[in-house]
Design a protein around this motif. Structure first.
Motif, PDB file in Angstrom:
ATOM      1  N   GLU A 137     -20.444  37.896  43.336  1.00 39.10           N
ATOM      2  CA  GLU A 137     -20.356  36.483  43.707  1.00 39.10           C
ATOM      3  C   GLU A 137     -21.726  35.942  44.109  1.00 39.10           C
ATOM      4  O   GLU A 137     -22.088  34.812  43.751  1.00 39.10           O
ATOM      5  CB  GLU A 137     -19.364  36.312  44.857  1.00 39.10           C
ATOM      6  CG  GLU A 137     -19.125  34.867  45.273  1.00 39.10           C
ATOM      7  CD  GLU A 137     -18.444  34.043  44.193  1.00 39.10           C
ATOM      8  OE1 GLU A 137     -18.504  32.800  44.279  1.00 39.10           O
ATOM      9  OE2 GLU A 137     -17.854  34.635  43.262  1.00 39.10           O
ATOM     10  N   GLN A 142     -23.522  32.832  42.077  1.00 38.07           N
ATOM     11  CA  GLN A 142     -23.835  31.599  42.785  1.00 38.07           C
ATOM     12  C   GLN A 142     -25.333  31.328  42.894  1.00 38.07           C
ATOM     13  O   GLN A 142     -25.733  30.239  43.316  1.00 38.07           O
ATOM     14  CB  GLN A 142     -23.219  31.637  44.189  1.00 38.07           C
ATOM     15  CG  GLN A 142     -21.701  31.640  44.196  1.00 38.07           C
ATOM     16  CD  GLN A 142     -21.110  30.430  43.493  1.00 38.07           C
ATOM     17  OE1 GLN A 142     -21.646  29.316  43.568  1.00 38.07           O
ATOM     18  NE2 GLN A 142     -20.008  30.637  42.783  1.00 38.07           N
ATOM     19  N   LYS A 192     -25.884  31.006  37.396  1.00 35.09           N
ATOM     20  CA  LYS A 192     -25.429  29.666  37.041  1.00 35.09           C
ATOM     21  C   LYS A 192     -26.648  28.766  36.856  1.00 35.09           C
ATOM     22  O   LYS A 192     -27.703  29.011  37.444  1.00 35.09           O
ATOM     23  CB  LYS A 192     -24.506  29.104  38.123  1.00 35.09           C
ATOM     24  CG  LYS A 192     -25.161  28.928  39.472  1.00 35.09           C
ATOM     25  CD  LYS A 192     -24.159  28.515  40.541  1.00 35.09           C
ATOM     26  CE  LYS A 192     -23.487  27.212  40.252  1.00 35.09           C
ATOM     27  NZ  LYS A 192     -22.611  26.763  41.357  1.00 35.09           N
TER      28      LYS A 192
END
Length: 239
Positions: free
Chosen positions: A183, A187, A191
């Protein structure tokens, strides 16, 4: 159609694609938040769709023969973008998704036997076992309230990766720790950001770069540790 956990009708989330390309400001904001909201309706309806946006042309292919031409027949013409390499490169290194030319051909030939239908059939029990375990976890959690399906799918995916690619369950792998690391990577480095949209070189520092690099290194080290443990154990790999 009712789901398998209770009688509540299941309606999956979806997006309503824009009828035409979004303007630059709105498009950039949507791309950072969720790229699915940027892809125009024509991309879903036409075999091929190209759109000019923020100084570059984005090409969308849907047919297998088009994908074969891009990835297999003419990889020297259709080069991987720096944008793609920046998003997945820190975690995957010079793998199939980022390498090009002869190095890509070598990796593809090396990996090809693992994707033959007979080899995939051998892995089916691992896929089924992970799916069954996921269903049982979700049934148990459903009694307490809503379920984070994303977390459960991550758990199932990691189970399969550990069992099939890394050679078996590792007691030190730590799903919760790995899920948090994944994660963190998604994040930060996994991305697009505003600098990426305008083609800013990767060497330009990003405020969140340190956290993303640590996450990528953590994922690589976890894989190395699991492989080394398996090699030292002398256990027979799955199945």
């Amino acid at each position: 159609m009712a789901d398998t956990l209770n009688d509540t009708p299941f309606i999956p989330q979806t997006v309503t694609p824009p009828e035409k390309p979004l303007g630059m400001v709105r498009g950039l904001m949507q791309m950072i938040a969720n790229p699915l909201h940027v892809w125009p309706r024509a991309m879903y309806e036409n075999p091929y769709h190209g759109v000019r946006w923020i100084g570059r042309t984005f090409h969308y292919f849907r047919r297998p023969e088009h994908m074969k031409a891009v990835f297999l027949d003419h990889p020297d013409i259709f080069r991987k973008s720096q944008f793609q390499k920046k998003l997945v490169g820190p975690a995957l290194g010079e793998g199939l998704l980022t390498s090009e030319g002869e190095h890509w051909k070598f990796q593809r030939r090396a990996a090809s036997p693992a994707f033959r239908i007979d080899k995939l059939r051998e892995l089916a029990p691992a896929f089924a076992s992970s799916a069954e375990a996921t269903v049982e976890r979700m049934k148990a959690k459903a009694k307490a309230g809503p379920i984070d399906v994303m977390a459960e799918m991550q758990h199932a995916t990691l189970d399969v990766i550990v069992e099939t690619i890394l050679g078996g369950a590792d007691p030190n792998f730590g799903f919760d720790r790995i899920a948090t690391t994944v994660e963190d990577y998604i994040q930060t480095m996994g991305k697009p950001d505003m600098l990426d949209m305008f083609g800013t070189p990767n060497w330009v520092p990003r405020p969140w770069g340190g956290k993303g690099r640590r996450a990528a290194e953590g994922l690589k080290q976890s894989a190395v540790n699991a492989i080394e443990r398996r090699q030292k154990s002398g256990e027979v790999a799955f199945p």
